[in-house]
Design a protein around this motif. Structure first.
Motif, PDB file in Angstrom:
ATOM      1  N   LEU A 398       0.869  -1.393   0.024  1.00 35.69           N
ATOM      2  CA  LEU A 398       0.137   0.539   0.471  1.00 35.69           C
ATOM      3  C   LEU A 398       1.013   1.070  -0.162  1.00 35.69           C
ATOM      4  O   LEU A 398       0.333   2.229  -0.527  1.00 35.69           O
ATOM      5  CB  LEU A 398      -1.661  -0.182   1.295  1.00 35.69           C
ATOM      6  CG  LEU A 398      -1.962  -0.895   0.851  1.00 35.69           C
ATOM      7  CD1 LEU A 398      -2.942  -0.972   1.862  1.00 35.69           C
ATOM      8  CD2 LEU A 398      -2.126  -1.280  -0.721  1.00 35.69           C
ATOM      9  N   GLY A 399       2.108   1.519   0.505  1.00 29.69           N
ATOM     10  CA  GLY A 399       3.334   2.321   0.307  1.00 29.69           C
ATOM     11  C   GLY A 399       3.717   2.362  -0.477  1.00 29.69           C
ATOM     12  O   GLY A 399       3.579   3.747  -1.031  1.00 29.69           O
ATOM     13  N   ASP A 400       3.705   1.586  -1.565  1.00 32.92           N
ATOM     14  CA  ASP A 400       3.713   2.259  -2.999  1.00 32.92           C
ATOM     15  C   ASP A 400       2.827   2.397  -3.841  1.00 32.92           C
ATOM     16  O   ASP A 400       2.794   3.299  -4.450  1.00 32.92           O
ATOM     17  CB  ASP A 400       3.908   0.929  -3.616  1.00 32.92           C
ATOM     18  CG  ASP A 400       5.820   0.051  -3.584  1.00 32.92           C
ATOM     19  OD1 ASP A 400       6.655   1.020  -2.239  1.00 32.92           O
ATOM     20  OD2 ASP A 400       5.558  -1.243  -3.466  1.00 32.92           O
ATOM     21  N   VAL A 401       2.241   1.925  -3.941  1.00 35.22           N
ATOM     22  CA  VAL A 401       0.186   3.666  -3.870  1.00 35.22           C
ATOM     23  C   VAL A 401       0.600   4.563  -3.420  1.00 35.22           C
ATOM     24  O   VAL A 401       0.126   5.281  -4.606  1.00 35.22           O
ATOM     25  CB  VAL A 401      -0.677   2.414  -3.749  1.00 35.22           C
ATOM     26  CG1 VAL A 401      -1.932   2.780  -4.708  1.00 35.22           C
ATOM     27  CG2 VAL A 401      -0.350   0.696  -4.274  1.00 35.22           C
ATOM     28  N   GLU A 402       0.263   4.139  -2.322  1.00 34.50           N
ATOM     29  CA  GLU A 402       0.313   5.910  -1.481  1.00 34.50           C
ATOM     30  C   GLU A 402       1.293   7.244  -2.911  1.00 34.50           C
ATOM     31  O   GLU A 402       1.302   8.094  -2.453  1.00 34.50           O
ATOM     32  CB  GLU A 402       0.382   5.852  -0.168  1.00 34.50           C
ATOM     33  CG  GLU A 402      -0.523   5.138   0.489  1.00 34.50           C
ATOM     34  CD  GLU A 402      -0.503   5.120   1.643  1.00 34.50           C
ATOM     35  OE1 GLU A 402      -1.418   5.175   2.512  1.00 34.50           O
ATOM     36  OE2 GLU A 402       0.627   5.004   2.672  1.00 34.50           O
ATOM     37  N   HIS A 403       2.658   6.041  -2.065  1.00 34.83           N
ATOM     38  CA  HIS A 403       3.714   6.906  -3.071  1.00 34.83           C
ATOM     39  C   HIS A 403       3.428   7.396  -4.423  1.00 34.83           C
ATOM     40  O   HIS A 403       3.734   9.249  -4.462  1.00 34.83           O
ATOM     41  CB  HIS A 403       5.350   6.483  -2.544  1.00 34.83           C
ATOM     42  CG  HIS A 403       6.343   6.876  -3.482  1.00 34.83           C
ATOM     43  ND1 HIS A 403       6.922   8.274  -2.715  1.00 34.83           N
ATOM     44  CD2 HIS A 403       7.120   6.905  -4.546  1.00 34.83           C
ATOM     45  CE1 HIS A 403       7.705   8.645  -3.853  1.00 34.83           C
ATOM     46  NE2 HIS A 403       7.825   7.897  -4.526  1.00 34.83           N
TER      47      HIS A 403
END
Length: 490
Positions: A398-403
């Motif tokens: 999810l962190g990759d998507v948020e970034h």
């Protein structure tokens, strides 16, 4: 370092420079002698409320009297639990029961109980360094927070390191944005007071007001600002409207979570004379890795820093083996400042561990943070292992998507929540706050993600808002609240 050196150092400052500012809160400036006197009265109040001793569960909204009450506990050798002040009554009762608190007063009750007394001295009598001083709680958890006891020695070692690393002293003025129960206060409040500096306490009711924060930094000539990205976003957003800068700030500490690249690029103009430090740590370990950032580092998301002296670091792969070369795995750390384990010992087995190969005698904490070790041996934070979900069988961070979402030119901040789904495993819902005057729509954001992410990582729904993303009391995205809100609307 002698146990209770924090209290001894503070009382020594009160004797040497009684009127030197210790705390600033609202329009009130509290000198060191006044703070010690308040702490002595609080100590008398605590003895009246619970003369048999034991753990004090202090309900302490941020104020000078709350700081004094904590100092009273430290000086009298009474372990103090600081629950989040926003906890609901049922959860608070469960937390207090778990910590076996002898008494759970509010700060106001402690002050009232001590009123009219002569006070009790804060002798800072040396104690077993392993004796519990502070009981903190984990942030961002569901249900009852985990209780994290910190020993007297751990607190003393941390406050000594922080003072030396960031040059804390009588001329230091440190902004405290986090709640008193948050581990950032070990530096903002306790290390600052130990070394004779001044802490500016931000009223939580005005903690999201960029104008107010800017005025505090300027009015009180703040020299050190530590905070999660939310704090710096508030300052930067206000500066974008007004042109405000903070040339008097000497050190900026970025911590709590990864700072978005766009925000990093705003910081040199906001703090033109500051040294920038990326600080990594957990509540369980306190600060572990620190890196000084130059202009090139601020132009892109930074790697994690070097271990603080005395800190050991491991990266474990999916099988639990130590990763020595390039690859991804869970970051494990052992620090001189860490807890001996959660108060509920049944929670320790999967979180605290020795070296898998028996190579040393450290007790490592499995952080739950996923990192990549580069060919040069540097560590890059990728996100949380608990933010790894399967979408149609494909592992998604999810962190990759948020970034990716946050890198869109018209998005100020973004958060992604994974919702269980019987067919896909999970579906992703994204919230994006747009920049003032911007007008991205869901189709545009979907196209932006599709050009940069695997198909399974593209959110199924985009919620676009002008309102700030809801945050927990420690400044992290409140995913549970977003999920609850989404479910209520369905």
């Amino acid at each position: 370092m002698a146990a209770h050196s924090l209290v001894r150092a503070l009382t020594a400052t009160a004797d040497r420079a009684p009127d030197h500012p210790a705390l600033v809160h609202g329009g009130e400036v509290i000198g060191y002698a006044d703070l010690v006197r308040r702490a002595e009265l609080a100590a008398a109040g605590l003895d009246r409320l619970a003369p048999v001793g034991g753990v004090v569960g202090l309900l302490a909204p941020k104020s000078p009297d709350s700081v004094a009450a904590v100092l009273a506990c430290l000086g009298r050798g009474r372990p103090v639990l600081l629950p989040p002040v926003t906890l609901g009554a049922v959860t608070l009762a469960a937390l207090v029961d778990r910590a076996r608190c002898a008494v759970t007063p509010t700060t106001a009750q402690v002050v009232a109980a001590g009123a009219g007394s002569a006070g009790l001295p804060l002798d800072g009598t040396p104690a077993d360094p392993e004796a519990v001083a502070l009981l903190l709680t984990t942030s961002g958890s569901t249900g009852v927070p985990k209780v994290v006891p910190l020993g007297v020695g751990a607190v003393d070692r941390f406050t000594e390191w922080a003072g030396a690393r960031f040059g804390l002293g009588p001329e230091s003025v440190v902004l405290n944005h986090s709640p008193l129960n948050f581990d950032l206060c070990l530096l903002d409040v306790w290390a600052t007071l130990k070394h004779g500096g001044t802490t500016v306490l931000v009223d939580p009711a005005r903690g999201a007001d960029g104008r107010h924060l800017t005025e505090l930094v300027e009015r009180h000539s703040v020299t050190l600002v530590q905070g999660v990205p939310l704090l710096f976003r508030l300052l930067a957003d206000y500066a974008a409207k007004t042109g405000a800068t903070h040339p008097g700030v000497r050190d900026v500490l970025l911590t709590g979570e990864s700072t978005p690249a766009r925000l990093l690029r705003d910081l040199p103009a906001l703090f033109p004379n500051a040294r920038f430090h990326d600080v990594y740590g957990c509540t369980e370990t306190n600060d572990s890795l620190v890196r000084s950032l130059d202009a090139a580092d601020l132009a892109a998301p930074p790697e994690l820093g070097e271990p603080i002296p005395g800190v050991a670091v491991l990266v474990l792969d999916e099988t639990g083996r130590v990763l020595h070369g390039e690859g991804e795995g869970e970051l494990c750390v052992a620090t001189p400042f860490q807890t001996a384990g959660y108060l509920d010992e049944s929670l320790n087995e999967d979180r605290f561990t020795g070296h898998p190969d028996g190579a040393d005698g450290f007790r490592y904490f499995r952080s739950g943070d996923l990192v990549r070790r580069t060919a040069s041996g540097r560590l890059v934070l990728l996100g949380r292992t608990d933010l790894q979900v399967k979408v149609r069988g494909v592992r998604t961070n999810l962190g990759d998507v948020e970034h990716v979402l946050a890198e869109h030119a018209e998005v100020a901040e973004a958060v992604v929540v994974a919702v269980p789904d019987p067919v896909a495993g999970h579906v992703l819902h994204a919230w994006a706050r747009r920049l003032p005057g911007a007008a991205p729509d869901g189709l545009e954001l979907r196209r932006h993600c599709a050009q940069r992410l695997p198909r399974t990582a593209v959110p199924s729904t985009f919620h676009i808002t002008d309102d700030p993303i809801p945050r927990t009391s420690t400044g992290k995205p409140d995913r549970r609240l977003l999920l609850t809100t989404r479910t209520a609307k369905d």
